[in-house]
Scaffold this motif. Structure first.
Motif, short mmCIF file in Angstrom:
data_model
loop_
_atom_site.label_atom_id
_atom_site.label_comp_id
_atom_site.label_asym_id
_atom_site.label_seq_id
_atom_site.Cartn_x
_atom_site.Cartn_y
_atom_site.Cartn_z
N THR A 222 46.97 81.20 48.46
CA THR A 222 46.87 80.04 49.36
C THR A 222 47.08 78.78 48.52
O THR A 222 46.41 78.60 47.50
N ASN A 223 48.00 77.98 48.93
CA ASN A 223 48.24 76.71 48.21
C ASN A 223 49.02 75.74 49.10
O ASN A 223 49.31 76.04 50.26
N GLY B 216 41.25 75.37 39.63
CA GLY B 216 40.27 76.47 39.62
C GLY B 216 40.40 77.37 40.83
O GLY B 216 39.99 78.54 40.80
N ALA B 217 41.00 76.87 41.92
CA ALA B 217 41.07 77.67 43.15
C ALA B 217 42.03 78.85 43.00
O ALA B 217 41.71 79.97 43.43
N VAL B 218 43.19 78.62 42.39
CA VAL B 218 44.16 79.72 42.27
C VAL B 218 43.63 80.84 41.37
O VAL B 218 43.69 82.02 41.76
N PRO B 219 43.07 80.51 40.17
CA PRO B 219 42.47 81.60 39.38
C PRO B 219 41.37 82.33 40.16
O PRO B 219 41.25 83.57 40.05
N ALA B 220 40.58 81.60 40.93
CA ALA B 220 39.51 82.25 41.72
C ALA B 220 40.12 83.19 42.75
O ALA B 220 39.58 84.28 43.02
N GLN B 221 41.22 82.80 43.35
CA GLN B 221 41.89 83.68 44.33
C GLN B 221 42.38 84.97 43.65
O GLN B 221 42.29 86.06 44.21
N ILE B 222 42.93 84.81 42.44
CA ILE B 222 43.42 86.00 41.73
C ILE B 222 42.25 86.92 41.40
O ILE B 222 42.33 88.14 41.57
N ASP B 223 41.13 86.33 40.94
CA ASP B 223 39.94 87.14 40.65
C ASP B 223 39.50 87.90 41.90
O ASP B 223 39.18 89.09 41.84
N PRO C 171 42.79 84.13 48.60
CA PRO C 171 44.18 84.48 48.88
C PRO C 171 44.28 84.83 50.36
O PRO C 171 43.31 85.33 50.94
N TYR C 172 45.41 84.58 51.00
CA TYR C 172 45.44 84.89 52.43
C TYR C 172 45.78 86.36 52.69
O TYR C 172 45.59 86.85 53.80
N HIS C 173 46.22 87.05 51.64
CA HIS C 173 46.45 88.49 51.77
C HIS C 173 46.64 89.06 50.38
O HIS C 173 46.99 88.34 49.44
N ASN D 170 48.01 78.60 60.45
CA ASN D 170 46.78 79.40 60.46
C ASN D 170 45.72 78.68 59.62
O ASN D 170 46.05 77.88 58.74
N THR D 171 44.47 78.99 59.89
CA THR D 171 43.40 78.42 59.07
C THR D 171 43.30 79.21 57.78
O THR D 171 43.21 80.44 57.80
N VAL D 172 43.36 78.50 56.65
CA VAL D 172 43.26 79.19 55.35
C VAL D 172 42.17 78.54 54.52
O VAL D 172 41.76 77.40 54.77
N ASP D 173 41.69 79.29 53.53
CA ASP D 173 40.65 78.83 52.62
C ASP D 173 41.28 78.66 51.24
O ASP D 173 41.83 79.63 50.69
N PRO D 174 41.24 77.45 50.66
CA PRO D 174 41.87 77.23 49.35
C PRO D 174 41.31 78.12 48.24
O PRO D 174 41.92 78.25 47.19
N TRP D 175 40.16 78.71 48.45
CA TRP D 175 39.53 79.55 47.41
C TRP D 175 39.76 81.03 47.67
O TRP D 175 39.22 81.88 46.96
#
Ligand code: SF4
Ligand SMILES: [Zn+2]
Length: 328
Positions: free
Chosen positions: A61-62, A86-93, A37-39, A30-35
């Motif tokens: 997403t990682n 920085g992407a994973v913390p942004a996803q959590i936010d 979360p996918y769900h 699937n197309t995902v965005d690194p910034w």
């Protein structure tokens, strides 16, 4: 009880698929965005303290997991390369801004939290800042990647003044049946699983385990018996909580095995048998994984009631009266 039962034609022959064959059988990701979360969602769960608490889950997403387990479909929502710092913390936010408050959080990354190619180590402090106020933080990890890094992250979570966040690591046991485990291309033995548990518990890190119901190559009855034995093994290793997951097709290679007759999905009735048996032990929490569970029901008349009963058992950890059905 099934412990005294014997099964006739037990194992269907199942070839040991290689990582190459497993990857070759896949469809596109699937197309995902690194910034993003996918769900993400909040769901109730029976907690270790005996209450039903809300648990937030952020599906991060990682980069795809380096292991290529036979039954895994988690690669579908992953990237091919590591995500930027920085992407994973942004996803959590992003997720926490939209989710209702919950005392526990799962950071599920479709792989291994302590794989530095998946979750950048440079992001750990920022992640700990965001989740260090939760009572429990649950992350997924392969047993072979459980080491000093888990302890370091647990310490980071608790570096905040007054914080007593409990780290819990979710490990895929899949099965304690050594011969079946060897067919799953998981690069792990039951000894590896037991060693990981011993290490984590020695460092006051809690454990949950995933157990598969009827992996490829296993008959329905053996599937039940192996799943029950696997839950027992997990508890023997000190696991506090086990999720029993009916094996399903959908990742390519398992679909091919289904077409070839070496994989059959388990029935809802088998899941009930495993849950009824293992919850009755009162050795720890056991959850039936009910995601898209309708596909496993063989009888339309009672499917809804059976699923509702399993949901109630998940939330009470008490066995409820069995469902009677005239049609099955
Ligand atoms: S270790 Fe987990 S995420 Fe990685 S391939 Fe196996 S099941 Fe999938
Ligand atoms: Zn029925």
């Amino acid at each position: 009880m099934v412990s005294g039962e014997t099964s006739a034609a037990t194992h269907y022959s199942v070839a040991h698929a290689t990582s190459h064959q497993i990857i070759k059988a896949r469809a596109a990701k699937n197309t995902v965005d690194p910034w993003m979360p996918y769900h993400f969602h909040v769901e109730p769960e029976y907690s270790a303290s005996g209450h039903v608490d809300d648990v937030a889950t952020v599906f991060l997403t990682n980069r795809e997991c380096p292991y290529k387990c036979l039954m895994c479909d988690l690669w579908k929502n992953t990237t091919d390369t590591s995500v930027p710092v920085g992407a994973v913390p942004a996803q959590i936010d992003f997720a926490l801004k939209r989710l209702s408050p919950a005392p526990h959080i799962k950071l599920y990354n479709s792989g291994n939290f302590f794989d530095p190619g998946a979750i950048p180590v440079a992001d750990w402090p920022a992640i700990a800042d965001r989740v260090g106020s939760f009572r429990t933080v649950i992350v997924e990890n392969h047993p072979k990647l459980c080491g000093a890094d888990c302890v370091k992250f647990q310490t980071l979570l608790n570096d905040r003044a007054g914080s007593d966040t409990q780290l819990e690591v979710a490990l895929g046991l899949e099965t304690s049946h050594e011969a079946t485990l060897a067919t799953l291309n998981k690069n792990m033995t039951t000894r590896d699983f037991a060693d990981a548990c011993e290490f984590l518990l020695r460092h006051q890190i809690q454990i949950r385990a995933f157990v598969l119901l009827r992996p490829p190559g296993v008959s329905e009855l053996d599937g039940i018996m192996q799943a029950i034995a696997s839950v027992r093994f997990a508890f023997d290793c000190g696991v506090g909580c086990v999720a029993v997951i009916p094996t399903r097709a959908g990742n390519g290679i398992v679909d091919e095995m289904q077409q070839a007759g070496t994989f059959q999905p388990p029935s809802l009735r088998s899941l009930e048998r495993v849950i009824d048996e293992t919850v009755s032990w009162n050795r720890g929490r056991v959850f039936a994984d009910l995601w898209e569970i309708e596909q496993f029901a063989g009888c339309r008349e009672c499917a809804k009631q059976r699923i509702e009963r399993l949901q109630q058992i998940n939330l009470s950890q008490s066995i409820l009266p069995a469902i009677d059905c005239c049609d099955c």
